[in-house]
Design an enzyme around this catalytic site. Structure first.
Site, PDB file in Angstrom:
ATOM      1  N   SER A  59     -17.526 -12.408 -28.015  1.00 31.30           N
ATOM      2  CA  SER A  59     -19.019 -12.225 -28.675  1.00 31.30           C
ATOM      3  C   SER A  59     -19.200 -10.794 -28.169  1.00 31.30           C
ATOM      4  CB  SER A  59     -20.439 -12.983 -28.284  1.00 31.30           C
ATOM      5  OG  SER A  59     -19.994 -13.399 -27.088  1.00 31.30           O
ATOM      6  N   TYR A  60     -19.021  -9.636 -27.555  1.00 36.40           N
ATOM      7  CA  TYR A  60     -18.715  -9.107 -26.629  1.00 36.40           C
ATOM      8  C   TYR A  60     -19.572  -7.962 -27.796  1.00 36.40           C
ATOM      9  CZ  TYR A  60     -19.736 -11.399 -22.270  1.00 36.40           C
ATOM     10  OH  TYR A  60     -20.085 -12.477 -21.674  1.00 36.40           O
ATOM     11  N   GLY A  61     -19.804  -7.116 -28.483  1.00 37.34           N
ATOM     12  CA  GLY A  61     -19.480  -6.406 -28.918  1.00 37.34           C
ATOM     13  C   GLY A  61     -19.971  -6.755 -30.584  1.00 37.34           C
TER      14      GLY A  61
END
Length: 329
Positions: A59-61
């Site tokens: 979920s990073y980005g």
């Protein structure tokens, strides 16, 4: 460098890792693609100096930057040619999105992360759904265990689990012969709740699970860069910092005194405290200077007296960092 070795698996975690939440996050950390060359330098310097664990999340980005942190780690790890190449450990957290409902979807998420990074050593459940969709959690955990059984990952881990849920998952996985390598929780001098209130470190030690401390510098508050009368960062961090200051000032003063006595920075002292507590901190770094600062936390130890002093200051602080809303009991 001494290492934390999980008794459950053969994966050896270094004393400290590197968190990569900021590598792709625009909203909170102001990421821009122009930073990529600097981030490659950070990666290389960390690995050269024994910080070989890199933690990310699928979920990073978001949007066009979907999976950006994982993509960067894939590029950087493949380009690295230094002495510790074989020790690199890439760990990602798979999000419990509302639309991720089945074990097959979770396994597919892990396969997608592995494709973005070129390798995947540890797959972790990013957060439990027990507090809001308890029926969703079992299938997602089954999919996580499938990744291990199929040999797609070397280990599996959890994040934001309390002792009750941790025991439940441990039993579920043990029935399939799947060991838990690590558990991530928000832990720092500003967030002692998981250890002091939940006794999570004791449970991890009992079950042979290495505890990883995320946000060990309190989003930057424990670096000493921010005070009551200094400019605050923009956005959500600035709002949070204004709520916590000046309530945490006595703790920051104590941390500063210990750091000066040790001829270390406040950040290095705060990270060393996490290491002395038997955890593996994963501070972030967006620049080479920040990476060098973090690595200065290695190679020495606070005395028992200094640890007690910091413990008392943390326990007596008027404010603590807001706990992750997904953290379970």
């Amino acid at each position: 460098m001494p290492a934390n070795v999980s008794t459950a698996t053969t994966i050896t975690l270094p004393e400290m890792g590197c968190g990569t939440w900021a590598w792709g996050n625009r909203l909170l950390w102001g990421y821009d693609e122009s930073m990529d060359a600097d981030l490659q330098q950070v990666f290389n310097y960390c690995v050269d100096n024994g910080v070989t664990l890199f933690d990310t999340g699928d979920s990073y980005g978001t949007g066009k930057l979907k999976g950006q942190s994982e993509k960067l780690l894939g590029q950087f790890s493949q380009a690295y040619q230094g002495p510790n190449q074989n020790k690199i450990c890439l760990a990602t957290k798979l999000a419990a999105y509302p639309w991720r409902l089945t074990r097959g979807m979770m396994a597919q998420a892990g396969q997608a992360s592995k494709a973005r990074m070129g390798r995947l050593d540890i797959a972790q459940m990013h957060w439990p759904t027990a507090n809001y969709f308890p029926w969703q959690e079992g299938p997602l955990l089954d999919g996580l265990a499938d990744l291990y059984e199929q040999g797609l990952v070397k280990g599996v881990g959890l994040s934001n689990y309390g002792p009750k849920r941790l025991h439940w998952v441990h039993k579920r996985f043990a029935e399939r012969g799947v060991p838990i390598t690590c558990l991530q929780v928000q832990y720092s001098l500003l967030s002692t709740f998981p250890v002091t209130d939940l006794r999570l470190k004791e449970v991890c030690d009992e079950l042979g699970i290495q505890m990883i401390a995320y946000s060990p510098l309190g989003l930057g508050l424990l670096t000493g860069k921010y005070g009551v009368d200094t400019p605050k960062p923009k956005g959500l961090r600035g709002i949070l910092f204004r709520q916590l200051l000046p309530g945490i000032q006595p703790l920051l003063d104590c941390l500063r005194e210990v750091a000066i006595e040790r001829d270390k920075t406040m950040a290095q002292t705060a990270l060393n405290w996490c290491i002395c507590k038997g955890t593996t901190p994963i501070p972030g770094a967006k620049s080479l200077d920040q990476a060098k600062q973090n690595i200065g936390a290695l190679g020495w130890r606070l005395s028992p007296g200094e640890i007690d002093e910091l413990d008392r200051a943390a326990a007596n602080s008027d404010k603590q960092m807001v706990q992750n809303i997904f953290q379970t009991r």
